[in-house]
Design a protein around this motif. Structure first.
Motif, short mmCIF file in Angstrom:
data_model
loop_
_atom_site.label_atom_id
_atom_site.label_comp_id
_atom_site.label_asym_id
_atom_site.label_seq_id
_atom_site.Cartn_x
_atom_site.Cartn_y
_atom_site.Cartn_z
N MET A 175 0.82 -1.21 0.00
CA MET A 175 0.00 0.00 0.00
C MET A 175 0.86 1.26 0.00
N ASP A 176 0.21 2.43 -0.09
CA ASP A 176 0.92 3.71 -0.20
C ASP A 176 1.70 4.06 1.06
N TRP A 177 1.14 3.74 2.20
CA TRP A 177 1.75 4.06 3.49
C TRP A 177 1.88 2.80 4.34
N VAL A 178 2.87 2.82 5.22
CA VAL A 178 3.11 1.67 6.10
C VAL A 178 3.05 2.13 7.55
N LEU A 179 2.29 1.39 8.34
CA LEU A 179 2.22 1.63 9.78
C LEU A 179 2.83 0.43 10.49
N MET A 180 3.96 0.63 11.15
CA MET A 180 4.66 -0.43 11.85
C MET A 180 4.22 -0.46 13.31
N ILE A 181 3.68 -1.59 13.75
CA ILE A 181 3.36 -1.73 15.17
C ILE A 181 3.93 -3.06 15.67
N ASP A 182 4.11 -3.15 16.98
CA ASP A 182 4.53 -4.40 17.59
C ASP A 182 3.30 -5.23 17.93
N ALA A 183 3.51 -6.52 18.12
CA ALA A 183 2.38 -7.41 18.40
C ALA A 183 1.76 -7.13 19.77
N ASP A 184 2.49 -6.45 20.65
CA ASP A 184 1.95 -6.14 21.97
C ASP A 184 1.48 -4.68 22.05
N GLU A 215 -2.33 17.33 5.33
CA GLU A 215 -2.27 15.98 4.81
C GLU A 215 -0.87 15.41 5.07
N LEU A 216 -0.79 14.09 4.96
CA LEU A 216 0.51 13.45 5.08
C LEU A 216 1.39 13.83 3.91
N LYS A 217 2.68 13.99 4.17
CA LYS A 217 3.63 14.36 3.13
C LYS A 217 4.55 13.18 2.84
N ASP A 218 4.80 12.93 1.55
CA ASP A 218 5.53 11.74 1.16
C ASP A 218 6.98 11.72 1.62
N ASN A 219 7.54 12.87 1.98
CA ASN A 219 8.95 12.89 2.38
C ASN A 219 9.13 12.77 3.89
N SER A 220 8.04 12.58 4.62
CA SER A 220 8.12 12.59 6.08
C SER A 220 7.87 11.22 6.69
N VAL A 221 8.44 11.04 7.88
CA VAL A 221 8.10 9.91 8.74
C VAL A 221 7.37 10.50 9.94
N TYR A 222 6.32 9.81 10.38
CA TYR A 222 5.48 10.36 11.44
C TYR A 222 5.65 9.58 12.74
N ALA A 223 5.85 10.34 13.83
CA ALA A 223 6.03 9.75 15.15
C ALA A 223 4.70 9.73 15.88
N ILE A 224 4.40 8.59 16.48
CA ILE A 224 3.15 8.37 17.18
C ILE A 224 3.42 8.16 18.66
N LYS A 225 2.55 8.71 19.49
CA LYS A 225 2.70 8.59 20.93
C LYS A 225 2.39 7.17 21.39
N GLY A 281 7.34 7.18 18.95
CA GLY A 281 8.07 6.25 18.10
C GLY A 281 7.75 6.48 16.64
N MET A 282 8.75 6.33 15.78
CA MET A 282 8.56 6.57 14.34
C MET A 282 7.89 5.36 13.71
N LYS A 283 6.58 5.46 13.53
CA LYS A 283 5.76 4.31 13.16
C LYS A 283 5.17 4.38 11.76
N LEU A 284 4.88 5.58 11.29
CA LEU A 284 4.15 5.74 10.03
C LEU A 284 5.07 6.33 8.97
N LEU A 285 5.25 5.61 7.86
CA LEU A 285 6.18 6.06 6.84
C LEU A 285 5.66 5.75 5.44
#
Length: 378
Positions: A85-94, A125-135, A150-154
């Protein structure tokens, strides 16, 4: 815009179902990469796929497997390669999202109309050159959870990759500076730091660091990152001889590169904090030398400034302590975001107001003392 939610797993049978279900309303696909589970993690994922084939209550779930090589960035990059997909959201299983955060993420990644798109604070809006940090709200075996960004959304555009064998982080493949933005209005709950979970990770982390330090990797960035974690882990375990060697090696490397460049080494900041706290009651010359070294590289770090202010406070040098705490208050009120900081803002404000109030009391300024006591209580 579409979203791949990517989850790295190993023996996560107690958590994986909750993690998957928490993202069902925001993901266009869910990618699970398992690194060698010996429990029921994979069976639970396969069961969710079967049930989803009947009721379509979840997005498509794709399961992949790989061998574990004691390198989180390698596993994370492999996980990233499976996303479509266009964007990736990385999370841990916990990790699971707070219910109120789901609509925020949906409007960021699937905006209904340009006029309704959100920014970091509410519009844009989200920008393609950025990585987004989530609380991330991290639950330890203590009454108060700790908030860490943590830098989760890229973007999934081939420009990013992960680095670091432990506590991996995204970078630009071309070596340019990473643009990181903070998403204040999204909360992710993380249950991976309880005493039971930490005991398992302690031995795993030591093995990863030992392998990395003994490898022939000449990359300066990786060396600094690994040494930073080695300092932290050796402090936790009381390995004083190893700690001395790590500190010596770190100092030798840092003295050879510009201070501005060091700012972008994520774990250096944290290792400074851990080490300074550990030696704050030891020889004054050693502490002061390392403190000034830390502030040279991180002049506006709230955590390092706080250590210095408390050091003066404990020595009853209240004028010096007050000056630093007032500077800290200014930084906190300006909402400065340190990209690699694990700063607990609420606790920082609390410490700041307590100490400022006390200092003013020692100077006989009861008006300011009461003013900051009132801030503390509200």
């Amino acid at each position: 815009m579409s979203l791949s939610v990517c989850i790295l797993t190993k023996n996560e049978q107690e958590n994986i179902s909750k993690a998957i279900k928490s993202v069902k309303d925001i993901a266009d696909e869910i990618i699970v990469l398992d690194t060698g589970s010996t429990d029921n993690t994979l069976d639970i994922c396969r069961d969710l796929i079967v049930r989803n084939g009947r009721d379509r209550s979840l997005p498509p779930i794709k399961i992949f497997q790989t061998n574990w090589t004691n390198d989180f960035s390698e596993a994370r990059n492999k996980l990233l390669s499976f996303a479509s997909m266009d964007w990736v959201l990385m999370i841990d299983a916990d990790e699971t999202f707070a219910p109120e955060s789901i609509d925020v993420i949906k409007e960021l990644t699937h905006p209904p109309a340009p006029s309704l798109q959100l920014t970091l604070k509410g519009r844009g809006e989200l920008k393609d050159n950025s990585v987004y940090a989530i609380k991330s709200i991290n639950f330890y075996d203590s009454p108060q959870p700790v908030e860490i960004f943590g830098m989760k959304l890229l973007p999934n555009n081939g420009t990013k990759e992960f680095r670091g064998v432990l506590h991996e982080y995204p970078v630009n493949k071309d070596g340019s500076e990473l643009v990181i933005k903070k998403l204040d209005n999204i909360k992710l709950f993380h249950n991976g730091y309880t005493e039971k979970a930490e005991e398992k990770k302690k031995f795993r982390n030591l093995k990863i660091l030992d392998d990395a330090l003994n490898s022939k990797n000449d990359d300066l960035y990786d060396k600094i990152n690994v040494l930073s974690y080695a300092i932290i882990e050796s402090l936790k375990l009381g390995e004083t001889e190893k700690l001395s060697n790590y500190i010596f090696s770190m100092g030798k490397i840092l003295s050879s590169i510009p201070a501005r460049q060091v700012y972008y080494y994520p774990m250096v900041h944290l290792s400074f904090i851990y080490y300074l706290k550990a030696i704050s009651n030891l020889d004054n010359d050693i502490f002061n030398k390392y403190l000034e070294y830390a502030l040279h590289f991180f002049p506006n770090s709230v955590q390092i400034m706080e250590i210095k202010a408390i050091y003066f406070f404990n020595q009853r040098k209240f004028d010096n302590s007050l000056k630093i705490f007032l500077e800290i208050e200014s930084i906190l009120n300006n909402d400065t975001f340190y990209r690699y900081s694990d700063l607990n803002v609420n606790e920082a404000f609390k410490c700041c107001y307590q100490k400022i109030s006390y200092c003013y009391g020692m100077f006989g300024n009861n008006h300011q003392k009461l003013f900051y006591l009132n801030k503390l209580n509200h």
